[in-house]
Design a protein around this motif. Structure first.
Motif, PDB file in Angstrom:
ATOM      1  N   THR A 285       0.839  -1.192   0.000  1.00 44.27           N
ATOM      2  CA  THR A 285       0.000   0.000   0.000  1.00 44.27           C
ATOM      3  C   THR A 285       0.871   1.237   0.000  1.00 44.27           C
ATOM      4  O   THR A 285       1.689   1.428   0.899  1.00 44.27           O
ATOM      5  N   PHE A 286       0.712   2.083  -1.009  1.00 44.19           N
ATOM      6  CA  PHE A 286       1.479   3.316  -1.075  1.00 44.19           C
ATOM      7  C   PHE A 286       0.968   4.280  -0.001  1.00 44.19           C
ATOM      8  O   PHE A 286      -0.232   4.595   0.032  1.00 44.19           O
ATOM      9  N   PRO A 287       1.845   4.786   0.900  1.00 43.27           N
ATOM     10  CA  PRO A 287       1.402   5.665   1.997  1.00 43.27           C
ATOM     11  C   PRO A 287       1.169   7.095   1.494  1.00 43.27           C
ATOM     12  O   PRO A 287       1.950   8.002   1.747  1.00 43.27           O
ATOM     13  N   ARG A 288       0.076   7.274   0.783  1.00 44.25           N
ATOM     14  CA  ARG A 288      -0.161   8.512   0.048  1.00 44.25           C
ATOM     15  C   ARG A 288      -0.158   9.742   0.953  1.00 44.25           C
ATOM     16  O   ARG A 288       0.440  10.770   0.635  1.00 44.25           O
ATOM     17  N   LYS A 289      -0.843   9.653   2.071  1.00 45.35           N
ATOM     18  CA  LYS A 289      -0.941  10.804   2.974  1.00 45.35           C
ATOM     19  C   LYS A 289       0.429  11.167   3.541  1.00 45.35           C
ATOM     20  O   LYS A 289       0.818  12.345   3.570  1.00 45.35           O
ATOM     21  N   ALA A 290       1.190  10.168   4.005  1.00 43.73           N
ATOM     22  CA  ALA A 290       2.517  10.416   4.574  1.00 43.73           C
ATOM     23  C   ALA A 290       3.474  10.936   3.501  1.00 43.73           C
ATOM     24  O   ALA A 290       4.301  11.817   3.761  1.00 43.73           O
TER      25      ALA A 290
END
Length: 356
Positions: free
Chosen positions: A302-307
């Protein structure tokens, strides 16, 4: 001056320790029965270790965390020995081996405790380091970007890109090989071939940088072979709106990896590898590579988009790059570079990131 300012505190602490050791009793006639006297020793030397850590961080930015801590522990242990020997000449004071053990243990525990915040924060200056030149001689040159090639037996795409772009500079954003441990006798033929390629590019006047990823360990001994080598956060080039890091430290929720990152790059592990026979060290290295393939799959998929967006926006006014995620993503001013495993390289050209 910078040096004097940051070293005043450890010098003051060391002087206080020396003064206390010259007294037959603690100030005010305080008596500390065992084991409280050992706790007092540990506490004083813990302060000394922390003061030295602060000074080294600000005056020696090229020291990796493991070297900095090993240097501090060696200094604390040696100063503890001198302190105990000094007490031989003080009436009423005994030179005790247990006090020296407490001194050294206090320093070690303090350094360990001071690293715990690195498990949960983006304030990672304490584990970040760099050596070399953060400026390219010719900013008009193309800068080829290579993220996570994970090379094994062959350096896929490297020779072809070099031939097609002989005038380009190069920046490698980590995970160059499946695993790369920088101890003599542990490097493979492809790793030696890569270092020879770096030597050739630099001899031709090209700038070559390497920012270490989560599959590189203790490579700082090779820093002089690159124009720039670094680790952690804070990668940048003067005169260019380009910043970067490998990307493994973006996701603060991945605490299991953060813990592995600290432990696997610690002074204790460095010492362990140095003491291992070569064959055993290579087997452990292979085991590490297998573990890295399968650990923390939920975070890797899962790409940590928010971080990622938060990390990019903290570098406002620049193009912020990472590798690590093996996917091409764009968030705000941040770009996660695609996996270069099959020779898919990118290029920084005229202030833009493009496919090579």
């Amino acid at each position: 001056m910078r040096f004097r300012g940051f070293w005043l505190l450890p010098l003051a602490v060391a002087g206080t320790i020396f003064w206390l050791s010259a007294q037959s009793h603690y100030p005010g006639g305080i008596e500390l029965p065992p084991p409280l006297d050992k706790f007092a020793h540990a506490a004083v030397y813990a302060v000394l270790a922390l003061a030295m850590d602060l000074a080294l961080r600000h005056t020696q930015p090229g020291l990796p965390l493991y070297r900095r801590h090993l240097l501090i522990l060696a200094a604390v242990a040696l100063y503890g020995v001198s302190d105990e020997l000094h007490q031989r000449f003080v009436p009423g004071r005994d030179c005790a081996f247990g006090d020296w053990v407490a001194d050294t243990l206090g320093g070690a525990l303090a350094l360990t405790a001071s690293s715990l915040h690195l498990l949960v924060t983006r304030r990672l200056a304490a584990l970040s380091w760099w050596r070399g030149r953060m400026r390219r001689p010719d900013l008009s040159r193309e800068l080829i970007l290579v993220a996570d090639p994970h090379w094994g037996a062959t350096l896929t795409g490297l020779e072809a890109a070099t031939t097609a772009h002989p005038d380009a500079d190069w920046l490698f954003l980590g995970d160059v090989f499946d695993v790369w441990v920088g101890f003599p006798g542990m490097e493979t033929d492809p790793q030696r071939a890569f270092l020879a390629w770096v030597d050739g590019r630099r001899a031709a006047g090209r700038w070559v940088g390497l920012w270490l990823g989560n599959r590189e360990y203790f490579l700082d001994r090779h820093a002089g072979r690159f124009d720039l080598m670094g680790e952690g956060i804070g990668g940048s080039l003067e005169g260019e709106a380009l910043t970067w890091e490998h990307g493994d430290l973006i996701n603060t929720a991945d605490r299991q990896y953060r813990l592995w990152n600290l432990v696997s790059r610690s002074g204790a592990v460095w010492l362990l590898f140095r003491l291992m026979p070569g064959g055993m060290a290579r087997r452990v290295s292979a085991w590490m590579e297998r573990k890295l393939r399968t650990t923390n799959a939920a975070y890797k998929l899962t790409f940590p988009r928010k971080a990622f967006r938060a990390a990019a926006e903290a570098q406002a006014g620049t193009t912020f790059l990472t590798g690590h995620f093996h996917t091409h993503e764009v968030e705000a001013n941040g770009i996660a570079l695609p996996w270069a495993h099959e020779g898919r390289f990118m290029v920084w050209r005229m202030g833009e990131v493009e496919e090579l």
